[in-house]
Design a protein around this motif. Structure first.
Motif, PDB file in Angstrom:
ATOM      1  N   GLY A  32      -4.905  -1.121  -9.535  1.00 43.81           N
ATOM      2  CA  GLY A  32      -5.649  -1.933  -8.586  1.00 43.81           C
ATOM      3  C   GLY A  32      -6.653  -2.820  -9.287  1.00 43.81           C
ATOM      4  N   LEU A  61      -8.221   0.048   5.553  1.00 41.05           N
ATOM      5  CA  LEU A  61      -8.671  -1.316   5.310  1.00 41.05           C
ATOM      6  C   LEU A  61      -9.925  -1.667   6.102  1.00 41.05           C
ATOM      7  N   CYS A  79     -11.438  -2.165   1.056  1.00 39.12           N
ATOM      8  CA  CYS A  79     -10.090  -2.532   0.628  1.00 39.12           C
ATOM      9  C   CYS A  79      -9.648  -3.800   1.348  1.00 39.12           C
ATOM     10  N   ARG A  80      -9.064  -4.707   0.594  1.00 42.23           N
ATOM     11  CA  ARG A  80      -8.604  -5.955   1.178  1.00 42.23           C
ATOM     12  C   ARG A  80      -7.084  -6.092   1.158  1.00 42.23           C
ATOM     13  N   SER A  81      -6.391  -5.248   0.380  1.00 44.09           N
ATOM     14  CA  SER A  81      -4.934  -5.372   0.335  1.00 44.09           C
ATOM     15  C   SER A  81      -4.321  -4.119  -0.274  1.00 44.09           C
ATOM     16  N   VAL A  82      -3.247  -3.634   0.351  1.00 44.07           N
ATOM     17  CA  VAL A  82      -2.443  -2.552  -0.203  1.00 44.07           C
ATOM     18  C   VAL A  82      -0.999  -3.024  -0.262  1.00 44.07           C
ATOM     19  N   GLN A  83      -0.482  -3.179  -1.474  1.00 45.45           N
ATOM     20  CA  GLN A  83       0.919  -3.560  -1.630  1.00 45.45           C
ATOM     21  C   GLN A  83       1.775  -2.310  -1.650  1.00 45.45           C
ATOM     22  N   ARG A  84       2.936  -2.395  -1.011  1.00 43.20           N
ATOM     23  CA  ARG A  84       3.815  -1.233  -0.896  1.00 43.20           C
ATOM     24  C   ARG A  84       5.216  -1.545  -1.394  1.00 43.20           C
ATOM     25  N   PRO A  91       2.454   3.054  -1.671  1.00 39.83           N
ATOM     26  CA  PRO A  91       1.537   2.092  -2.292  1.00 39.83           C
ATOM     27  C   PRO A  91       1.859   1.847  -3.765  1.00 39.83           C
ATOM     28  N   HIS A  93       0.036  -1.064  -5.387  1.00 43.36           N
ATOM     29  CA  HIS A  93      -1.111  -1.798  -5.912  1.00 43.36           C
ATOM     30  C   HIS A  93      -2.153  -1.913  -4.809  1.00 43.36           C
ATOM     31  N   VAL A  94      -3.428  -1.933  -5.204  1.00 41.18           N
ATOM     32  CA  VAL A  94      -4.492  -1.989  -4.205  1.00 41.18           C
ATOM     33  C   VAL A  94      -5.625  -2.883  -4.717  1.00 41.18           C
ATOM     34  N   ASP A  95      -6.175  -3.692  -3.821  1.00 36.88           N
ATOM     35  CA  ASP A  95      -7.282  -4.590  -4.158  1.00 36.88           C
ATOM     36  C   ASP A  95      -8.525  -4.203  -3.356  1.00 36.88           C
TER      37      ASP A  95
END
Length: 206
Positions: A32, A61, A79-84, A91, A93-95
């Motif tokens: 992340g 989020l 948290c602004r983004s969770v890629q799956r 999950p 990646h996480v921003d």
């Protein structure tokens, strides 16, 4: 103020790019990035099981976290983004975004009802139906209300409770502009509709 902000322990991730991210995943971590504020973006990683548990709890989020990194000062983040993964829906990646105390954010705040014993509608057997147990509000990161309080005193069967009935702290406002419904007091099964006069008479007799 809100209750204790949950801690989120993360680790510094060595290296950036796809290669470093793949290595993190092989080691059971989710890569992340933390960005925003006055600091440079920082590559991090979170244990996969920890992140998955948080995600399953819901509202990930919309939850303010106290991010802890060994050797660094704690920082408030959201948290602004969770890629799956498109196949496994897990999950990858996480921003996160750093927040200053004056930052405005959207958070879900729980609703609490008081003075049930002073509510004629409930004393007559009515049922309080919570349409929105939580309400999404625009709040300041450094001054988050713990709850929204609704006073049920004097409420009768058939009454509808709107967001305008809540006394919101200064500087706090709903994300929805209209005066939406939070709850209502429904008649018990078999009672049917009753007039306000009948409710007042019944309450006076008790």
């Amino acid at each position: 103020m809100a209750g204790e902000i949950p801690d989120l322990e993360v680790q510094v991730r060595a290296g950036t790019g796809k290669g470093a991210a793949r290595e993190a995943r092989r080691n059971g971590m989710v890569p992340g990035v933390v960005y925003g504020g006055e600091a440079e973006p920082q590559a991090i990683q979170i244990p996969f099981n920890v992140l998955l548990k948080r995600l399953k709890q819901g509202r990930f989020l919309a939850t303010l976290f106290n991010m802890k990194i060994e050797g660094q000062e704690d920082v408030r983040v959201i948290c602004r983004s969770v890629q799956r993964d498109v196949v496994k829906d897990l999950p990858t990646h996480v921003d996160f975004m750093r927040l200053r105390r004056a930052s405005k954010i959207n958070l879900y705040i729980p609703v609490e009802y008081i003075n049930h014993e002073e509510c004629p509608g409930l004393k007559r057997g009515g049922v309080l139906t919570e349409v929105r147990p939580e309400v999404e509000l625009v709040v300041t990161a450094g001054d988050i209300p713990e709850k929204i309080v609704i006073d049920l005193a004097g409420r009768k069967i058939g009454d509808t409770i709107h967001i305008s009935d809540a006394q919101l702290p200064e500087g706090v406002k709903p994300t929805i502009d209209r005066d939406f419904v939070i709850a209502n007091i429904q008649a018990p099964a078999g009672l049917g509709g009753s007039s306000d006069d009948e409710e007042e008479e019944a309450a006076a007799e008790e």
